[in-house]
Design a protein around this motif. Structure first.
Motif, short mmCIF file in Angstrom:
data_model
loop_
_atom_site.label_atom_id
_atom_site.label_comp_id
_atom_site.label_asym_id
_atom_site.label_seq_id
_atom_site.Cartn_x
_atom_site.Cartn_y
_atom_site.Cartn_z
N LEU A 22 0.91 -1.30 0.01
CA LEU A 22 0.09 0.07 0.01
C LEU A 22 0.78 1.27 -0.09
O LEU A 22 2.00 1.03 0.81
CB LEU A 22 -0.83 0.13 1.45
N LEU A 23 0.39 2.20 -0.53
CA LEU A 23 1.16 3.66 -0.57
C LEU A 23 2.81 3.45 -1.36
O LEU A 23 2.79 2.35 -1.97
CB LEU A 23 1.29 4.35 0.52
N GLY A 24 3.24 4.25 -0.96
CA GLY A 24 5.00 4.08 -1.44
C GLY A 24 4.94 4.52 -3.00
O GLY A 24 3.98 5.15 -3.37
N TYR A 25 6.08 4.18 -3.65
CA TYR A 25 6.26 4.43 -5.10
C TYR A 25 5.76 3.44 -5.85
O TYR A 25 5.79 2.02 -5.56
CB TYR A 25 7.78 4.56 -5.36
N PRO A 26 5.27 3.76 -7.16
CA PRO A 26 4.91 2.73 -7.96
C PRO A 26 6.10 1.86 -8.38
O PRO A 26 7.32 2.17 -8.58
CB PRO A 26 4.38 3.61 -9.09
N SER A 27 5.65 0.57 -8.89
CA SER A 27 6.67 -0.18 -9.34
C SER A 27 6.53 -0.16 -10.97
O SER A 27 5.61 -0.32 -11.52
CB SER A 27 6.54 -1.70 -8.85
N GLU A 39 0.88 15.02 -11.62
CA GLU A 39 1.31 15.67 -10.53
C GLU A 39 -0.02 15.68 -9.53
O GLU A 39 -1.11 15.78 -10.16
CB GLU A 39 1.42 17.29 -10.60
N GLY A 40 -0.15 15.55 -8.09
CA GLY A 40 -1.01 15.52 -7.52
C GLY A 40 -1.64 13.93 -7.09
O GLY A 40 -2.41 13.95 -6.52
N GLU A 68 -5.71 10.56 -6.44
CA GLU A 68 -5.34 11.82 -6.22
C GLU A 68 -5.16 11.93 -4.88
O GLU A 68 -5.98 11.73 -3.91
CB GLU A 68 -6.29 12.83 -6.76
N GLU A 69 -4.07 12.80 -4.26
CA GLU A 69 -3.56 13.03 -2.93
C GLU A 69 -4.71 13.61 -2.09
O GLU A 69 -4.99 13.26 -0.95
CB GLU A 69 -2.41 13.78 -2.81
N ASP A 70 -5.36 14.70 -2.79
CA ASP A 70 -6.62 15.30 -1.94
C ASP A 70 -7.55 14.22 -1.64
O ASP A 70 -8.37 14.40 -0.89
CB ASP A 70 -7.14 16.63 -2.82
N LYS A 71 -8.06 13.32 -2.69
CA LYS A 71 -9.20 12.60 -2.46
C LYS A 71 -8.88 11.53 -1.46
O LYS A 71 -9.72 10.99 -0.59
CB LYS A 71 -9.44 11.96 -3.82
N LEU A 80 -10.24 6.52 -9.44
CA LEU A 80 -8.67 5.67 -9.45
C LEU A 80 -8.33 5.70 -10.66
O LEU A 80 -9.14 5.61 -11.88
CB LEU A 80 -8.92 4.44 -8.75
N ALA A 81 -6.99 5.46 -10.83
CA ALA A 81 -6.02 5.34 -12.21
C ALA A 81 -5.64 4.16 -12.11
O ALA A 81 -4.95 3.89 -11.13
CB ALA A 81 -5.57 6.37 -12.55
#
Length: 85
Positions: A22-27, A39-40, A68-71, A80-81
């Motif tokens: 969960l979270l972190g950087y995409p692979s 961005e965002g 999106e970070e705000d969501k 979601l994407a």
């Protein structure tokens, strides 16, 4: 109903299941670019392909889900994407 994290912690104890997170950087091990939509956006969930579950993302790659970070701050999962590779 809250998310049951016991299932995710259970995956960590299985051989070969340590690449899901969960979270972190995409692979993007098999991609030649950063798959983040823009961005965002942030990586929400990264899942590997598993024969045991009949999950195969683009020839055995990984499924990455972004939000999106705000969501995310508002617990709004309505948009979601995804990217796979």
């Amino acid at each position: 109903m809250p998310f049951d994290t016991d299932a995710l912690y259970g995956l960590a104890g299985l051989d070969g299941y340590g690449e899901d997170y969960l979270l972190g950087y995409p692979s993007f091990c098999s991609l030649g670019y950063d798959p983040t939509p823009g961005e965002g956006w942030t990586s929400l969930l990264t899942l590997s392909s598993y024969d045991e579950f009949d999950w195969c993302w683009h020839d055995g790659g990984k499924l990455m889900i972004f939000i999106e970070e705000d969501k995310l701050k508002c617990s709004d999962f309505s948009s979601l994407a995804t990217e796979a590779g």
